[in-house]
Design a protein around this motif. Structure first.
Motif, PDB file in Angstrom:
ATOM      1  N   LEU A 216      35.808  39.352  19.803  1.00 57.75           N
ATOM      2  CA  LEU A 216      37.191  39.099  20.193  1.00 57.75           C
ATOM      3  C   LEU A 216      38.106  39.560  19.070  1.00 57.75           C
ATOM      4  N   VAL A 217      39.097  40.384  19.393  1.00 51.34           N
ATOM      5  CA  VAL A 217      40.009  40.943  18.399  1.00 51.34           C
ATOM      6  C   VAL A 217      41.433  40.552  18.775  1.00 51.34           C
ATOM      7  N   PHE A 218      42.182  40.019  17.803  1.00 54.32           N
ATOM      8  CA  PHE A 218      43.565  39.609  18.012  1.00 54.32           C
ATOM      9  C   PHE A 218      44.467  40.316  17.007  1.00 54.32           C
ATOM     10  N   LEU A 219      45.505  40.981  17.522  1.00 53.68           N
ATOM     11  CA  LEU A 219      46.441  41.735  16.699  1.00 53.68           C
ATOM     12  C   LEU A 219      47.859  41.224  16.927  1.00 53.68           C
ATOM     13  N   THR A 220      48.780  41.656  16.062  1.00 52.46           N
ATOM     14  CA  THR A 220      50.163  41.188  16.158  1.00 52.46           C
ATOM     15  C   THR A 220      51.162  42.331  16.302  1.00 52.46           C
ATOM     16  N   HIS A 221      50.699  43.568  16.446  1.00 51.23           N
ATOM     17  CA  HIS A 221      51.628  44.683  16.550  1.00 51.23           C
ATOM     18  C   HIS A 221      50.956  45.841  17.274  1.00 51.23           C
ATOM     19  N   HIS A 222      51.728  46.905  17.472  1.00 61.09           N
ATOM     20  CA  HIS A 222      51.240  48.069  18.204  1.00 61.09           C
ATOM     21  C   HIS A 222      49.961  48.622  17.594  1.00 61.09           C
TER      22      HIS A 222
END
Length: 254
Positions: A216-222
């Motif tokens: 599971l990967v979580f990002l905060t920007h493009h």
């Protein structure tokens, strides 16, 4: 709290809440989102924690992210860093752990990778709210010092460990951690995701690391999702984004 009525158009879900946040979700054989945790039948202790934290009904990325993880799919999500992001992986992971016939004692089942220790403490503080009154334990594993070795032997290994890639590498070299039973790998990054992804991918590619069931990967920007998904060897992941300004760039013209 305002209830939501989703519009389903092909592979995309568009849902607006009281703050006008748009939810986009797509992927091969995408599971149907969960809009009511109680009707879905989560564990009683987990449901009580969700009611106390006012996450019932689920909002933002939770309906699609929780559904994807509970369905056994890999996930690549884009959202701002807050407790909702932590809930997106804690709820399904804790649910799957609690529904096991026998919960192994002092066994590491999930690893959460973060870029630094300060973010690790923030994640631990928020994650603890979801495991109250359950046998699931959450802890931050700092550098593999003598003190850490002593405390790990006396307190036991946590069920969910929050680490930086460098710290986990030290633990593996000193054989203080066993990854043989790990089922979930979570990566959270707020800046330069490919830099952290490279370090995590190196650990996962080690011959001593067993195959991981879900990533599971979580990002905060493009970010362009395909190179990152390939680097982390995600298997047909579900992509979820909270809004277009923070969305995942798909290259599909959407």
């Amino acid at each position: 709290m305002k209830r939501f009525r989703p519009e389903v158009t092909g592979e995309k879900i568009k849902k607006r809440d009281c703050y006008e946040h748009e939810i986009d979700a797509f992927g091969f054989m995408r599971p149907w989102p969960i809009y009511d945790f109680e009707a879905f039948g989560l564990h009683d202790a987990l449901l009580r924690n969700l009611r106390r934290l006012r996450y019932q009904p689920p909002t933002e990325i939770l309906p699609q992210a929780v559904s994807a993880v509970l369905s056994g799919r890999d996930l690549l999500a884009c959202s701002w860093f807050d407790s909702v992001m932590v809930a997106a992986f804690m709820v399904p992971i804790v649910q799957n752990i609690l529904t096991q016939e026998t919960l192994p004692d002092d066994q590491l089942l999930a690893i959460v990778f973060v870029p630094n220790r300060s973010l690790a403490e923030d994640v631990r503080r928020m994650a603890m709210e979801f495991v109250k009154d359950t046998p699931v334990t959450v802890s931050v594993l700092h550098g593999a010092t003598v003190y850490t070795r002593i405390t790990s032997l006396t307190r036991g290994m946590p069920t969910i460990a929050i680490v930086t890639p460098c710290s986990l590498t030290q633990f593996l070299r000193r054989r203080l951690v066993c990854l043989c039973k790990v089922l979930y790998v979570v990566m959270i990054h707020t800046d330069k995701p490919h830099r952290l992804a490279g370090r995590v991918a190196k650990i996962l590619a080690d011959k001593r690391t067993p195959p991981i069931r879900q990533k599971l990967v979580f990002l905060t920007h493009h970010v362009t999702e395909r190179p990152l998904a390939a680097e982390l060897m995600l298997n047909r992941p579900i992509y979820v984004s909270t809004c277009r300004c923070l969305g995942i760039q798909t290259g599909r013209g959407e």
